[in-house]
Design a protein around this motif. Structure first.
Motif, PDB file in Angstrom:
ATOM      1  N   LEU A 293       0.827  -1.206   0.000  1.00 59.22           N
ATOM      2  CA  LEU A 293       0.000   0.000   0.000  1.00 59.22           C
ATOM      3  C   LEU A 293       0.861   1.255   0.000  1.00 59.22           C
ATOM      4  CD1 LEU A 293      -2.961   1.010   0.194  1.00 59.22           C
ATOM      5  CD2 LEU A 293      -2.641   1.058   2.661  1.00 59.22           C
ATOM      6  N   THR A 294       1.919   1.259   0.798  1.00 59.85           N
ATOM      7  CA  THR A 294       2.816   2.408   0.856  1.00 59.85           C
ATOM      8  C   THR A 294       3.543   2.598  -0.479  1.00 59.85           C
ATOM      9  OG1 THR A 294       3.141   2.019   3.213  1.00 59.85           O
ATOM     10  CG2 THR A 294       4.718   3.456   2.137  1.00 59.85           C
ATOM     11  N   ALA A 295       4.044   1.508  -1.046  1.00 61.69           N
ATOM     12  CA  ALA A 295       4.752   1.606  -2.325  1.00 61.69           C
ATOM     13  C   ALA A 295       3.811   2.068  -3.434  1.00 61.69           C
ATOM     14  CB  ALA A 295       5.372   0.261  -2.684  1.00 61.69           C
ATOM     15  N   SER A 296       2.604   1.544  -3.453  1.00 59.00           N
ATOM     16  CA  SER A 296       1.635   1.969  -4.469  1.00 59.00           C
ATOM     17  C   SER A 296       1.280   3.442  -4.305  1.00 59.00           C
ATOM     18  CB  SER A 296       0.369   1.127  -4.378  1.00 59.00           C
ATOM     19  OG  SER A 296       0.650  -0.217  -4.587  1.00 59.00           O
ATOM     20  N   GLY A 297       1.090   3.871  -3.070  1.00 61.08           N
ATOM     21  CA  GLY A 297       0.771   5.275  -2.808  1.00 61.08           C
ATOM     22  C   GLY A 297       1.885   6.209  -3.236  1.00 61.08           C
ATOM     23  N   ILE A 298       3.123   5.800  -2.988  1.00 54.36           N
ATOM     24  CA  ILE A 298       4.265   6.632  -3.389  1.00 54.36           C
ATOM     25  C   ILE A 298       4.363   6.731  -4.906  1.00 54.36           C
ATOM     26  CG2 ILE A 298       6.792   6.711  -3.389  1.00 54.36           C
ATOM     27  CD1 ILE A 298       6.662   5.611  -0.519  1.00 54.36           C
ATOM     28  N   ILE A 299       4.143   5.613  -5.600  1.00 56.24           N
ATOM     29  CA  ILE A 299       4.199   5.626  -7.068  1.00 56.24           C
ATOM     30  C   ILE A 299       3.102   6.515  -7.635  1.00 56.24           C
ATOM     31  CG2 ILE A 299       3.866   4.192  -9.114  1.00 56.24           C
ATOM     32  CD1 ILE A 299       5.341   1.957  -7.565  1.00 56.24           C
ATOM     33  N   ILE A 300       1.883   6.380  -7.104  1.00 53.86           N
ATOM     34  CA  ILE A 300       0.773   7.218  -7.569  1.00 53.86           C
ATOM     35  C   ILE A 300       1.047   8.686  -7.260  1.00 53.86           C
ATOM     36  CG2 ILE A 300      -1.681   7.722  -7.225  1.00 53.86           C
ATOM     37  CD1 ILE A 300      -2.051   4.696  -6.739  1.00 53.86           C
ATOM     38  N   TYR A 301       1.615   8.961  -6.085  1.00 60.13           N
ATOM     39  CA  TYR A 301       1.960  10.330  -5.698  1.00 60.13           C
ATOM     40  C   TYR A 301       2.931  10.950  -6.705  1.00 60.13           C
ATOM     41  CZ  TYR A 301       3.789  14.178  -2.890  1.00 60.13           C
ATOM     42  OH  TYR A 301       4.168  15.409  -2.448  1.00 60.13           O
ATOM     43  N   PHE A 302       3.968  10.215  -7.065  1.00 60.97           N
ATOM     44  CA  PHE A 302       4.949  10.739  -8.020  1.00 60.97           C
ATOM     45  C   PHE A 302       4.359  10.900  -9.414  1.00 60.97           C
ATOM     46  CE2 PHE A 302       8.457   9.274  -5.106  1.00 60.97           C
ATOM     47  CZ  PHE A 302       8.901  10.552  -4.826  1.00 60.97           C
ATOM     48  N   LEU A 303       3.499   9.980  -9.835  1.00 61.22           N
ATOM     49  CA  LEU A 303       2.873  10.117 -11.147  1.00 61.22           C
ATOM     50  C   LEU A 303       1.972  11.349 -11.216  1.00 61.22           C
ATOM     51  CD1 LEU A 303       2.002   6.409 -11.983  1.00 61.22           C
ATOM     52  CD2 LEU A 303       3.788   7.840 -13.004  1.00 61.22           C
ATOM     53  N   ILE A 304       1.216  11.603 -10.149  1.00 62.06           N
ATOM     54  CA  ILE A 304       0.359  12.799 -10.123  1.00 62.06           C
ATOM     55  C   ILE A 304       1.215  14.055 -10.082  1.00 62.06           C
ATOM     56  CG2 ILE A 304      -1.352  14.067  -8.772  1.00 62.06           C
ATOM     57  CD1 ILE A 304      -2.558  11.386  -7.977  1.00 62.06           C
ATOM     58  N   ALA A 305       2.305  14.025  -9.303  1.00 70.23           N
ATOM     59  CA  ALA A 305       3.206  15.181  -9.247  1.00 70.23           C
ATOM     60  C   ALA A 305       3.819  15.460 -10.613  1.00 70.23           C
ATOM     61  CB  ALA A 305       4.295  14.942  -8.207  1.00 70.23           C
ATOM     62  N   LEU A 306       4.209  14.407 -11.317  1.00 73.38           N
ATOM     63  CA  LEU A 306       4.765  14.573 -12.658  1.00 73.38           C
ATOM     64  C   LEU A 306       3.730  15.161 -13.607  1.00 73.38           C
ATOM     65  CD1 LEU A 306       7.215  13.999 -14.519  1.00 73.38           C
ATOM     66  CD2 LEU A 306       6.155  11.793 -14.994  1.00 73.38           C
ATOM     67  N   LYS A 307       2.507  14.664 -13.535  1.00 71.81           N
ATOM     68  CA  LYS A 307       1.447  15.170 -14.409  1.00 71.81           C
ATOM     69  C   LYS A 307       1.135  16.630 -14.088  1.00 71.81           C
ATOM     70  CE  LYS A 307      -2.934  13.800 -16.314  1.00 71.81           C
ATOM     71  NZ  LYS A 307      -2.671  13.171 -17.588  1.00 71.81           N
ATOM     72  N   LEU A 308       1.091  16.981 -12.809  1.00 74.90           N
ATOM     73  CA  LEU A 308       0.828  18.373 -12.440  1.00 74.90           C
ATOM     74  C   LEU A 308       1.963  19.293 -12.897  1.00 74.90           C
ATOM     75  CD1 LEU A 308      -0.666  17.991  -8.854  1.00 74.90           C
ATOM     76  CD2 LEU A 308      -1.855  18.730 -10.912  1.00 74.90           C
ATOM     77  N   ASN A 309       3.191  18.836 -12.827  1.00 68.99           N
ATOM     78  CA  ASN A 309       4.326  19.648 -13.281  1.00 68.99           C
ATOM     79  C   ASN A 309       4.323  19.815 -14.793  1.00 68.99           C
ATOM     80  OD1 ASN A 309       5.470  20.387 -10.853  1.00 68.99           O
ATOM     81  ND2 ASN A 309       6.639  18.494 -10.707  1.00 68.99           N
ATOM     82  N   LEU A 310       3.919  18.791 -15.505  1.00 70.14           N
ATOM     83  CA  LEU A 310       3.863  18.912 -16.960  1.00 70.14           C
ATOM     84  C   LEU A 310       2.773  19.890 -17.392  1.00 70.14           C
ATOM     85  CD1 LEU A 310       4.432  15.243 -18.145  1.00 70.14           C
ATOM     86  CD2 LEU A 310       6.013  17.160 -18.253  1.00 70.14           C
ATOM     87  N   PHE A 311       1.656  19.944 -16.657  1.00 73.07           N
ATOM     88  CA  PHE A 311       0.600  20.917 -16.968  1.00 73.07           C
ATOM     89  C   PHE A 311       1.078  22.338 -16.693  1.00 73.07           C
ATOM     90  CE2 PHE A 311      -3.001  17.697 -16.323  1.00 73.07           C
ATOM     91  CZ  PHE A 311      -3.065  17.454 -17.681  1.00 73.07           C
ATOM     92  N   ASN A 312       1.913  22.531 -15.670  1.00 72.64           N
ATOM     93  CA  ASN A 312       2.399  23.863 -15.339  1.00 72.64           C
ATOM     94  C   ASN A 312       3.444  24.355 -16.337  1.00 72.64           C
ATOM     95  OD1 ASN A 312       0.731  24.152 -13.145  1.00 72.64           O
ATOM     96  ND2 ASN A 312       2.257  23.442 -11.685  1.00 72.64           N
ATOM     97  N   ILE A 313       4.201  23.450 -16.926  1.00 70.82           N
ATOM     98  CA  ILE A 313       5.232  23.845 -17.890  1.00 70.82           C
ATOM     99  C   ILE A 313       4.617  24.216 -19.234  1.00 70.82           C
ATOM    100  CG2 ILE A 313       7.212  22.982 -19.203  1.00 70.82           C
ATOM    101  CD1 ILE A 313       7.989  21.366 -16.750  1.00 70.82           C
ATOM    102  N   SER A 314       3.642  23.456 -19.657  1.00 72.81           N
ATOM    103  CA  SER A 314       3.046  23.685 -20.977  1.00 72.81           C
ATOM    104  C   SER A 314       2.244  24.954 -21.049  1.00 72.81           C
ATOM    105  CB  SER A 314       2.136  22.524 -21.345  1.00 72.81           C
ATOM    106  OG  SER A 314       2.884  21.339 -21.394  1.00 72.81           O
TER     107      SER A 314
END
Length: 71
Positions: A50-71
């Motif tokens: 659960l912790t590993a899955s949460g961390i992976i999802i957290y990083f994927l959402i952070a990456l997606k949010l950063n890509l929206f801010n750059i574009s």
């Protein structure tokens, strides 16, 4: 909406990481012979997954949010 999920996941990960009990590691495990080479029980394994899955999802959402801010 994605930021709200990201923030909730952030708080969830903080709570689950701090609520876990520390492992018996180091030289003390040699003295007590408890859980020296054994596998964790099912509840511990579930929390690890659960912790590993949460961390992976957290990083994927952070990456997606950063890509929206750059574009």
């Amino acid at each position: 909406m994605l930021k709200v999920i990201w923030l909730l996941l952030n708080f969830f990960l903080i709570v689950i990481i701090f609520s876990r009990s520390p492992q018996n590691k180091g030289f003390s495990s040699f003295a007590t012979k408890s859980n020296l080479l054994g596998s964790p029980n099912s509840a511990e394994r579930f929390l690890n997954n659960l912790t590993a899955s949460g961390i992976i999802i957290y990083f994927l959402i952070a990456l997606k949010l950063n890509l929206f801010n750059i574009s």
